[in-house]
Write a protein that holds these residues in place. Structure first.
Motif, PDB file in Angstrom:
ATOM      1  N   ASP A   1       6.041  28.425  -0.760  1.00 11.14           N
ATOM      2  CA  ASP A   1       7.054  28.426  -1.726  1.00 11.14           C
ATOM      3  C   ASP A   1       7.321  27.199  -2.804  1.00 11.14           C
ATOM      4  OD1 ASP A   1       6.499  31.114  -1.725  1.00 11.14           O
ATOM      5  OD2 ASP A   1       8.413  31.592  -0.780  1.00 11.14           O
ATOM      6  N   ASP A   2       7.678  26.240  -1.673  1.00  8.86           N
ATOM      7  CA  ASP A   2       8.259  24.909  -2.260  1.00  8.86           C
ATOM      8  C   ASP A   2       7.275  24.245  -2.895  1.00  8.86           C
ATOM      9  OD1 ASP A   2      10.808  25.641  -1.543  1.00  8.86           O
ATOM     10  OD2 ASP A   2      10.955  24.430   0.171  1.00  8.86           O
ATOM     11  N   VAL A   3       6.031  24.061  -2.138  1.00  6.85           N
ATOM     12  CA  VAL A   3       4.926  23.855  -2.875  1.00  6.85           C
ATOM     13  C   VAL A   3       4.524  23.885  -4.246  1.00  6.85           C
ATOM     14  CG1 VAL A   3       2.297  23.113  -2.573  1.00  6.85           C
ATOM     15  CG2 VAL A   3       3.733  22.920  -0.616  1.00  6.85           C
ATOM     16  N   ALA A   4       4.461  25.371  -4.350  1.00  7.23           N
ATOM     17  CA  ALA A   4       4.124  26.207  -5.675  1.00  7.23           C
ATOM     18  C   ALA A   4       5.262  25.783  -6.790  1.00  7.23           C
ATOM     19  CB  ALA A   4       3.826  27.445  -5.418  1.00  7.23           C
TER      20      ALA A   4
ATOM     21  N   VAL B   1      10.170  22.311   5.533  1.00  4.35           N
ATOM     22  CA  VAL B   1       9.177  21.228   6.311  1.00  4.35           C
ATOM     23  C   VAL B   1      10.003  20.590   7.407  1.00  4.35           C
ATOM     24  CG1 VAL B   1       7.590  19.418   5.768  1.00  4.35           C
ATOM     25  CG2 VAL B   1       7.723  21.194   4.278  1.00  4.35           C
ATOM     26  N   VAL B   2      11.110  20.144   7.220  1.00  8.61           N
ATOM     27  CA  VAL B   2      11.858  19.385   8.184  1.00  8.61           C
ATOM     28  C   VAL B   2      12.165  20.244   9.496  1.00  8.61           C
ATOM     29  CG1 VAL B   2      13.769  18.192   9.120  1.00  8.61           C
ATOM     30  CG2 VAL B   2      12.736  17.857   6.452  1.00  8.61           C
ATOM     31  N   ALA B   3      12.496  21.798   8.994  1.00  8.51           N
ATOM     32  CA  ALA B   3      12.680  22.653  10.195  1.00  8.51           C
ATOM     33  C   ALA B   3      11.486  22.794  10.949  1.00  8.51           C
ATOM     34  CB  ALA B   3      13.212  23.877   9.440  1.00  8.51           C
ATOM     35  N   LEU B   4      10.276  23.053  10.297  1.00  6.47           N
ATOM     36  CA  LEU B   4       9.087  23.003  11.038  1.00  6.47           C
ATOM     37  C   LEU B   4       8.904  21.970  12.201  1.00  6.47           C
ATOM     38  CD1 LEU B   4       6.841  24.330   8.222  1.00  6.47           C
ATOM     39  CD2 LEU B   4       7.415  25.620  10.368  1.00  6.47           C
ATOM     40  N   TRP B   5       9.064  20.837  11.692  1.00  2.00           N
ATOM     41  CA  TRP B   5       9.005  19.687  12.362  1.00  2.00           C
ATOM     42  C   TRP B   5      10.116  19.734  13.580  1.00  2.00           C
ATOM     43  CZ3 TRP B   5       6.290  15.954  14.432  1.00  2.00           C
ATOM     44  CH2 TRP B   5       6.837  14.753  14.817  1.00  2.00           C
TER      45      TRP B   5
ATOM     46  N   LEU C   1      -0.677  32.909 -11.702  1.00  2.00           N
ATOM     47  CA  LEU C   1      -1.854  32.815 -10.846  1.00  2.00           C
ATOM     48  C   LEU C   1      -2.302  31.345 -10.391  1.00  2.00           C
ATOM     49  CD1 LEU C   1      -4.537  34.022  -9.668  1.00  2.00           C
ATOM     50  CD2 LEU C   1      -5.712  33.522 -12.045  1.00  2.00           C
ATOM     51  N   ASP C   2      -1.810  30.636 -11.254  1.00  6.67           N
ATOM     52  CA  ASP C   2      -1.901  29.042 -10.692  1.00  6.67           C
ATOM     53  C   ASP C   2      -0.916  28.922  -9.531  1.00  6.67           C
ATOM     54  OD1 ASP C   2      -4.133  28.472 -12.324  1.00  6.67           O
ATOM     55  OD2 ASP C   2      -2.621  27.756 -13.752  1.00  6.67           O
ATOM     56  N   ALA C   3       0.333  29.400  -9.753  1.00  3.38           N
ATOM     57  CA  ALA C   3       1.296  29.257  -8.820  1.00  3.38           C
ATOM     58  C   ALA C   3       0.971  29.964  -7.627  1.00  3.38           C
ATOM     59  CB  ALA C   3       2.608  29.943  -9.357  1.00  3.38           C
ATOM     60  N   VAL C   4       0.238  31.166  -7.562  1.00  2.73           N
ATOM     61  CA  VAL C   4      -0.210  31.752  -6.222  1.00  2.73           C
ATOM     62  C   VAL C   4      -1.284  30.914  -5.637  1.00  2.73           C
ATOM     63  CG1 VAL C   4      -1.350  33.906  -5.448  1.00  2.73           C
ATOM     64  CG2 VAL C   4       0.688  34.075  -6.961  1.00  2.73           C
ATOM     65  N   LEU C   5      -1.956  30.400  -6.376  1.00  8.27           N
ATOM     66  CA  LEU C   5      -3.206  29.810  -5.932  1.00  8.27           C
ATOM     67  C   LEU C   5      -2.483  28.261  -5.269  1.00  8.27           C
ATOM     68  CD1 LEU C   5      -6.036  28.907  -5.478  1.00  8.27           C
ATOM     69  CD2 LEU C   5      -6.140  27.916  -7.679  1.00  8.27           C
ATOM     70  N   ALA C   6      -1.332  27.858  -5.534  1.00  8.55           N
ATOM     71  CA  ALA C   6      -0.959  26.511  -5.180  1.00  8.55           C
ATOM     72  C   ALA C   6      -0.135  26.940  -3.938  1.00  8.55           C
ATOM     73  CB  ALA C   6       0.206  25.914  -6.164  1.00  8.55           C
ATOM     74  N   HIS C   7       0.515  28.149  -3.926  1.00  9.09           N
ATOM     75  CA  HIS C   7       1.100  28.535  -2.678  1.00  9.09           C
ATOM     76  C   HIS C   7       0.136  28.634  -1.446  1.00  9.09           C
ATOM     77  CE1 HIS C   7       3.953  31.262  -0.251  1.00  9.09           C
ATOM     78  NE2 HIS C   7       2.814  31.700  -0.037  1.00  9.09           N
ATOM     79  N   GLU C   8      -0.932  29.348  -1.711  1.00 10.60           N
ATOM     80  CA  GLU C   8      -2.014  29.224  -0.356  1.00 10.60           C
ATOM     81  C   GLU C   8      -2.575  28.139  -0.364  1.00 10.60           C
ATOM     82  OE1 GLU C   8      -2.027  32.090   0.848  1.00 10.60           O
ATOM     83  OE2 GLU C   8      -1.033  33.432  -0.307  1.00 10.60           O
ATOM     84  N   GLN C   9      -2.827  27.299  -1.321  1.00  7.27           N
ATOM     85  CA  GLN C   9      -3.497  26.064  -0.769  1.00  7.27           C
ATOM     86  C   GLN C   9      -2.398  25.234  -0.098  1.00  7.27           C
ATOM     87  OE1 GLN C   9      -4.405  24.460  -4.867  1.00  7.27           O
ATOM     88  NE2 GLN C   9      -6.423  24.958  -4.855  1.00  7.27           N
ATOM     89  N   GLY C  10      -1.018  25.580  -0.155  1.00  9.71           N
ATOM     90  CA  GLY C  10      -0.119  24.677   0.661  1.00  9.71           C
ATOM     91  C   GLY C  10      -0.362  25.214   1.912  1.00  9.71           C
ATOM     92  N   HIS C  11      -0.470  26.423   2.269  1.00 13.26           N
ATOM     93  CA  HIS C  11      -0.815  26.789   3.462  1.00 13.26           C
ATOM     94  C   HIS C  11      -1.939  26.229   4.179  1.00 13.26           C
ATOM     95  CE1 HIS C  11       2.316  29.863   3.696  1.00 13.26           C
ATOM     96  NE2 HIS C  11       1.712  30.640   2.825  1.00 13.26           N
ATOM     97  N   ALA C  12      -3.155  26.159   3.478  1.00 14.05           N
ATOM     98  CA  ALA C  12      -4.239  25.478   4.011  1.00 14.05           C
ATOM     99  C   ALA C  12      -4.270  24.146   4.271  1.00 14.05           C
ATOM    100  CB  ALA C  12      -5.607  25.918   3.058  1.00 14.05           C
ATOM    101  N   ARG C  13      -3.492  23.326   3.330  1.00 16.79           N
ATOM    102  CA  ARG C  13      -3.329  21.779   3.556  1.00 16.79           C
ATOM    103  C   ARG C  13      -2.532  21.529   4.485  1.00 16.79           C
ATOM    104  NH1 ARG C  13      -2.663  20.544  -3.182  1.00 16.79           N
ATOM    105  NH2 ARG C  13      -4.748  20.717  -3.701  1.00 16.79           N
ATOM    106  N   ALA C  14      -1.438  22.305   4.964  1.00 19.35           N
ATOM    107  CA  ALA C  14      -0.665  21.932   5.947  1.00 19.35           C
ATOM    108  C   ALA C  14      -1.253  22.545   7.318  1.00 19.35           C
ATOM    109  CB  ALA C  14       0.741  22.569   5.702  1.00 19.35           C
ATOM    110  N   ARG C  15      -2.246  23.081   7.257  1.00 19.26           N
ATOM    111  CA  ARG C  15      -2.750  23.969   8.455  1.00 19.26           C
ATOM    112  C   ARG C  15      -1.821  24.966   9.077  1.00 19.26           C
ATOM    113  NH1 ARG C  15      -7.971  22.313   9.698  1.00 19.26           N
ATOM    114  NH2 ARG C  15      -7.890  24.422  10.593  1.00 19.26           N
ATOM    115  N   HIS C  16      -1.071  25.707   8.310  1.00 11.42           N
ATOM    116  CA  HIS C  16      -0.170  26.595   8.899  1.00 11.42           C
ATOM    117  C   HIS C  16      -0.858  27.534   9.848  1.00 11.42           C
ATOM    118  CE1 HIS C  16       2.814  25.723   5.329  1.00 11.42           C
ATOM    119  NE2 HIS C  16       2.919  24.920   6.270  1.00 11.42           N
TER     120      HIS C  16
END
Length: 311
Positions: free
Chosen positions: A229-232, A33-37, A178-193
């Protein structure tokens, strides 16, 4: 005019040197996340350097532009920039940089239109494979299950984002995977990747010879996956998301002996199974602050003559 050249050289130097420095650093994998910034700040500094160089070159070349930009400035500030040059190259530089700016906007617009077309096409395909029931609204469910023999899962962005998963993936994913996969994809959506991917792709496609833009695109694709991945893993554990990645991709041969060492999926799984300590909060804060200061450098260079004149 020297300020305009200094800004142009600053932008070119940052575009060449910054990717090399960041590629040698080991901490981005620990703090994606810091690297993205940091990458966003570096690219912003490069673009800002070129934009300020364009403005000052135009002010040097044309009196009308100079009058609009420096209308409220004291006379001493205008004289400090030494706009007396009557050479043709300030106008040429301003036109070239303005053309680059328009090309950047055109590439970003094209990337957005392409993304929207792909999204509409995938939603249309989704409706064919998973038709709506009577009374059901399109996009109303956050999870869509498709019949399929290949294990797969992906996030469909939009106003009502959806996680699409095949029945083969459901059979393979066990327990909380399955919950971990969902959390991974939600991490993409929330951060607007998706927006990071669009912007980095537009810059890299528009200026393929500029090292910082090509590296920006490649790192965005890698770092957004590590960040998700870290979010999940924070919610369901590193082992859970690592096993889910293996289950979803094992049949694709990405973990076989013929896989290249630079394959992203094996790197992600190894990172999850062999975690290294995160950076300390103090170091993360220092990196974040240092990155935020990078776009300020071209502003300081641009305003040095004015600040000196104002004393």
């Amino acid at each position: 005019m020297m300020v305009s050249l200094a800004l142009l050289l600053l932008g070119a130097l940052a575009a060449v040197v910054a990717p090399r420095l960041l590629s040698r650093a080991e901490w981005p994998e620990r703090e994606p996340v810091v690297a993205l910034w940091v990458w966003q700040c570096v690219v912003a500094a490069v673009l800002l350097s070129f934009a300020l160089s364009m403005v000052l070159s135009a002010a040097t070349a044309w009196q009308a532009v100079r009058g609009h930009i420096f209308a409220p400035a004291p006379r001493g500030v205008v004289e400090a920039y030494a706009f007396g040059s009557h050479q043709p190259w300030p106008a040429l530089l301003a036109v070239l940089l303005a053309g680059g700016g328009l090309w950047t906007v055109a590439m970003l617009t094209r990337e957005i239109h392409r993304s929207r077309r792909r999204r509409r096409r995938r939603r249309a395909e989704l409706l064919v494979r998973s038709p709506l029931l009577p009374g059901e609204e399109s996009g109303g469910e956050p999870l869509v299950v498709l019949e399929g023999e290949r294990p797969d899962a992906w996030w469909l962005p939009g106003a009502a984002p959806q996680l699409v998963i095949t029945t083969a993936a459901l059979r393979r994913l066990k327990g909380r995977q399955l919950d971990a996969v969902l959390a991974h994809e939600q991490g993409h959506a929330r951060a607007r990747h998706d927006w990071l991917r669009h912007c980095s792709g537009a810059l890299a496609n528009g200026f393929p010879q500029v090292p910082v833009f090509a590296a920006f695109r490649d790192e965005m694709h890698r770092l957004v996956e590590l960040a998700a991945d870290d979010v999940a893993s924070r919610r369901f554990g590193r082992l859970t998301i690592a096993l889910a990645l293996v289950e979803l991709n094992e049949e694709r041969g990405v973990f076989g002996p013929a896989t290249t060492a630079n394959g992203l999926l094996p790197q992600r799984v190894n990172r999850l199974l062999s975690p290294v300590p995160r950076l300390t909060a103090g170091r993360r804060l220092r990196l974040t602050a240092a990155a935020a200061a990078v776009p300020v450098i071209p502003l300081l260079v641009a305003f040095v003559p004015a600040l000196r004149a104002l004393g």
